[in-house]
Motif scaffolding. Structure first.
Motif, PDB file in Angstrom:
ATOM      1  N   LEU A  87      -1.726   9.618  -8.514  1.00 22.97           N
ATOM      2  CA  LEU A  87      -1.181   9.342  -7.186  1.00 22.97           C
ATOM      3  C   LEU A  87      -1.203  10.600  -6.319  1.00 22.97           C
ATOM      4  CD1 LEU A  87       0.088   7.286  -5.312  1.00 22.97           C
ATOM      5  CD2 LEU A  87       2.332   7.886  -6.250  1.00 22.97           C
ATOM      6  N   LEU A  90      -4.762  11.075  -5.063  1.00 22.14           N
ATOM      7  CA  LEU A  90      -5.139  10.092  -4.046  1.00 22.14           C
ATOM      8  C   LEU A  90      -4.371  10.310  -2.747  1.00 22.14           C
ATOM      9  CD1 LEU A  90      -5.385   6.881  -6.256  1.00 22.14           C
ATOM     10  CD2 LEU A  90      -7.250   8.299  -5.387  1.00 22.14           C
ATOM     11  N   THR A  91      -3.107  10.698  -2.865  1.00 20.57           N
ATOM     12  CA  THR A  91      -2.308  10.957  -1.669  1.00 20.57           C
ATOM     13  C   THR A  91      -2.889  12.123  -0.874  1.00 20.57           C
ATOM     14  OG1 THR A  91      -0.297  10.125  -2.739  1.00 20.57           O
ATOM     15  CG2 THR A  91      -0.014  11.541  -0.817  1.00 20.57           C
ATOM     16  N   THR A 106     -11.099   9.708  -0.830  1.00 22.23           N
ATOM     17  CA  THR A 106     -10.308   8.896  -1.745  1.00 22.23           C
ATOM     18  C   THR A 106     -11.143   8.415  -2.920  1.00 22.23           C
ATOM     19  OG1 THR A 106      -8.952   8.151   0.123  1.00 22.23           O
ATOM     20  CG2 THR A 106      -8.794   6.885  -1.918  1.00 22.23           C
ATOM     21  N   VAL A 144      -1.058   3.052  -3.311  1.00 24.30           N
ATOM     22  CA  VAL A 144      -2.165   3.668  -2.578  1.00 24.30           C
ATOM     23  C   VAL A 144      -2.608   2.765  -1.426  1.00 24.30           C
ATOM     24  CG1 VAL A 144      -4.572   4.424  -2.741  1.00 24.30           C
ATOM     25  CG2 VAL A 144      -2.958   4.983  -4.574  1.00 24.30           C
ATOM     26  N   ARG A 147      -0.403   3.036   1.559  1.00 22.36           N
ATOM     27  CA  ARG A 147      -0.663   4.244   2.346  1.00 22.36           C
ATOM     28  C   ARG A 147      -1.957   4.109   3.153  1.00 22.36           C
ATOM     29  NH1 ARG A 147       2.002   9.007  -1.005  1.00 22.36           N
ATOM     30  NH2 ARG A 147       3.434   7.778  -2.259  1.00 22.36           N
ATOM     31  N   VAL A 174      -9.311  -0.610  -1.827  1.00 27.63           N
ATOM     32  CA  VAL A 174      -8.756   0.018  -3.029  1.00 27.63           C
ATOM     33  C   VAL A 174      -9.271  -0.689  -4.276  1.00 27.63           C
ATOM     34  CG1 VAL A 174      -6.629   0.433  -4.321  1.00 27.63           C
ATOM     35  CG2 VAL A 174      -6.718   0.926  -1.873  1.00 27.63           C
TER      36      VAL A 174
END
Length: 223
Positions: A87, A90-91, A106, A144, A147, A174
């Motif tokens: 996470l 990916l963030t 990403t 994810v 976001r 995603v």
């Protein structure tokens, strides 16, 4: 002279081996997490025992119980650590920027995790294994996607699409990256950089030509 050397060598060999520095509590916990991750990825939750984890780590079983309370606690901690690691990657990739650049970052981050943390990814694919949603890949990807919604919503407004559809498109994007990563976990070809390029090619070239109001019949409404 030779005999003296042999005697010295014999005496030296009889000396006790130097003691390894004792691990601190946090260091031991990280070691057990690493060992657990390897074993759980290789054998799964059911086929792995606390005794085996302890043996591989060079400690007694009470040490494992003292840190995690048992196999369930160790597995949950491994899954949680891997979730936080993925996470975080990916963030960081979902930063501000042009949507195509964000998509590329990403996809690259996700596949980098698959490549560098293969054992962790296998564990996330299986879920927590202890009756909890914590650590499952599905739960993490939902986060994810949430976001990603904000980024897509802004891009949709600019291009005249319905911002309310951003959550659905976020799930699509995603999901595409996640399933590609799952396939690539074992295929490992083409190279990671090439996979990322193809993912972006498919997603971006499709998104850049979206119909504002797509027809359920599948026929394009664009002129």
């Amino acid at each position: 002279m030779t005999a003296a050397r042999e005697d010295a060598g014999t005496a030296e060999s009889m000396l006790p081996a130097p003691r390894r520095p004792r691990m601190t509590g946090p260091q031991r916990r990280e070691q057990l997490l690493d060992v657990g991750r390897t074993l759980f990825a290789e054998r799964g939750f059911d086929a792995t025992s606390v005794e085996e984890v302890a043996h591989r780590a060079g400690v007694s079983k009470p040490v494992v119980y003292g840190h995690f309370g048992g196999k369930e606690g160790l597995y949950a901690a491994v899954a949680e650590r891997e979730s936080e690691r993925l996470l975080g990657m990916l963030t960081a990739a979902l930063s501000e920027g042009h949507p195509r650049e964000v998509l590329h970052q990403t996809a690259a981050a996700f596949l980098e995790y698959v490549e560098q943390c293969t054992d962790g990814f296998r564990i996330l694919l299986r879920g927590s294994g202890v009756g909890s949603s914590m650590g499952t890949l599905t739960t993490l990807l939902d986060d994810v996607a949430t976001r990603a919604e904000e980024i897509l919503a802004r891009a949709f407004v600019v291009h005249g699409y319905q911002a309310s559809l951003a959550p659905m498109y976020a799930q699509m994007l995603v999901g595409m990256v996640a399933f590609t990563g799952q396939w690539w976990l074992d295929a490992r070809a083409p190279a990671r950089e090439d996979i990322v390029a193809h993912v972006v090619n498919l997603a971006w070239n499709g998104l850049s030509r979206l119909d504002a109001e797509p027809s359920p019949s599948g026929l394009s409404t664009s002129r």
